[in-house]
Scaffold this motif. Sequence first.
Motif, mmCIF file in Angstrom:
data_model
loop_
_atom_site.group_PDB
_atom_site.id
_atom_site.type_symbol
_atom_site.label_atom_id
_atom_site.label_comp_id
_atom_site.label_asym_id
_atom_site.label_seq_id
_atom_site.Cartn_x
_atom_site.Cartn_y
_atom_site.Cartn_z
ATOM 1 N N ARG A 46 51.474 34.992 14.052
ATOM 2 C CA ARG A 46 52.742 35.500 14.551
ATOM 3 C C ARG A 46 53.837 34.430 14.455
ATOM 4 O O ARG A 46 54.960 34.717 14.121
ATOM 5 C CB ARG A 46 52.552 35.963 16.017
ATOM 6 N N PHE A 47 53.483 33.202 14.764
ATOM 7 C CA PHE A 47 54.484 32.130 14.754
ATOM 8 C C PHE A 47 54.020 30.999 13.834
ATOM 9 O O PHE A 47 52.855 30.636 13.844
ATOM 10 C CB PHE A 47 54.683 31.572 16.172
ATOM 11 N N THR A 53 52.392 28.106 15.880
ATOM 12 C CA THR A 53 51.057 28.298 16.440
ATOM 13 C C THR A 53 50.008 28.303 15.339
ATOM 14 O O THR A 53 48.876 27.910 15.569
ATOM 15 C CB THR A 53 50.952 29.621 17.224
ATOM 16 N N ARG A 54 50.396 28.752 14.137
ATOM 17 C CA ARG A 54 49.424 28.775 13.061
ATOM 18 C C ARG A 54 48.906 27.366 12.776
ATOM 19 O O ARG A 54 47.702 27.117 12.791
ATOM 20 C CB ARG A 54 50.041 29.363 11.789
ATOM 21 N N HIS A 77 60.401 32.848 6.887
ATOM 22 C CA HIS A 77 60.795 31.473 7.227
ATOM 23 C C HIS A 77 60.868 30.616 5.960
ATOM 24 O O HIS A 77 60.215 30.885 4.974
ATOM 25 C CB HIS A 77 59.862 30.868 8.273
#
Lengths: 229, 251
Positions: A42-43, A46-47, B236
């Motif tokens: 998701r982020f 965090t990955r 991103h």
Amino acid sequence: MSWLVSNWSQVSQYGLAHLWLSIPPIVLGFVLSVPLGWVANRFALTRGALLTIGGILYAIPSLPLFALLPSLIGTRILDPINVEIALTLYAVALMLRTTADGLAAVSGDVKLSATAVGFGAARRFFGVELPLAGPVLLAGLRVVSVSTVSLVTVGSVIGVNSLGYFFIDGYQRAFYTEVWVGIVGTVLIALVFDTLLVLLGRALMPWTRRGAGGRRRDALAQSRWAVLR
Amino acid sequence: MGGAAVNSYSDAFAWLADPAHWAGATGIPHRLLEHLGYTGLTLLIAIAIGLPVGLYIGHTGRGREIVVPFTGALRALPTLGLVIILALGLGTGILAPLIALVILALPPIIAGAYAGLQSVDREVVDAARSVGFTGGGVLWQVEVPLALPLIVGGIRSACLQVIATWTVAAFLPLGGLGRFLYDALPNQDYAQLLAGSILVIVLALLADGLFALVQRLATPKGVAAGRTADIRTKTHSPTRKDPSWLAPEEA
């Protein structure tokens, strides 16, 4: 063979202990890796963090971890819970990467389509993304299962007995048969678990049965796990 | 509970700080050297056998049906059992654990080399052939450099497994860091048990970090730059970090 017959009650007792030591880490590894894998994808932040932690956890050798856990979490050294927790950590560390990769590999178009026909976030995740990542998760779970069943035997060194008890005892008595019983029993449990997982996969994911791409994907997944360890 | 944990850790660090544990044939430096020596020897033999096999399978595509399931099945063999059954046959020398550990180190090395070559884009191989590369040239100048991060990844996995298993194999009178654990267990010497465990874990993490670094250095510059184009995760901004699921290290 006669040793096996006359010692059957002990063999089956340690075989059962082996089963009970192996099952919780495998199940927990799978269950915990799904939300963690979701968070990991998701982020971006965090990955990296989760996968790094998983990688480090997986690099820690088992015997020292068994020995380290009691003073870390306040359990007694002979408590089987130490082995369960250590093996669960390994299972999560391994499954986390698998789950994150499997979920990330679900095509963005498919996810958009699901949203377009009115799936909410939760229904899209459990109804579309998780099933599509299923074959990858299954490949990972099979590796977790085999390595957990094998690692349980190391617990015998610190007195948490399983079929690994026959390795230690057989070595001390220089008795081949006993060691062989331990090895064959461990491999048998691993085989049974693996077969059950494959059958479970077929039942839950009927669309993967003998697809043209299936074997190639399996081979790829298998080789990837071998690289992981 | 918490207090006991704190005590056992300060005991372990006191044990580690004791100069008496840093000298002689049973001291930490000597045990560490034994461990490193055994690990290095095992890896060298396993690489000498596994790398050619993996490269052969990956390059030719032949033998995959035999080796891939075989390496998978090897994983089911319990390490400790394998070491012990060989030790019963071959005695308490180095040979039994060495053979067992080479066998266990082979699957990741073979799979790393094989998967590495498999991951090389077929179009790149075809392009190399079309500009005149022959079999050996394709392998050594195109496939191996591109596959190097995964090849190193396989050796990295093998190395961790070998470090871990030499610890377990220290029940044989061969030394290594695992000796501290096995000597501590019957005496319930928890300070030494913890200290020995910490030493092995630090060694494993250092080795893992070192291989992670080598893996990063082994990635050809063009590949590291080019891969930013196919980052699949959304919007991103592209980074140099490669999220490809083929990379076995934490990206």
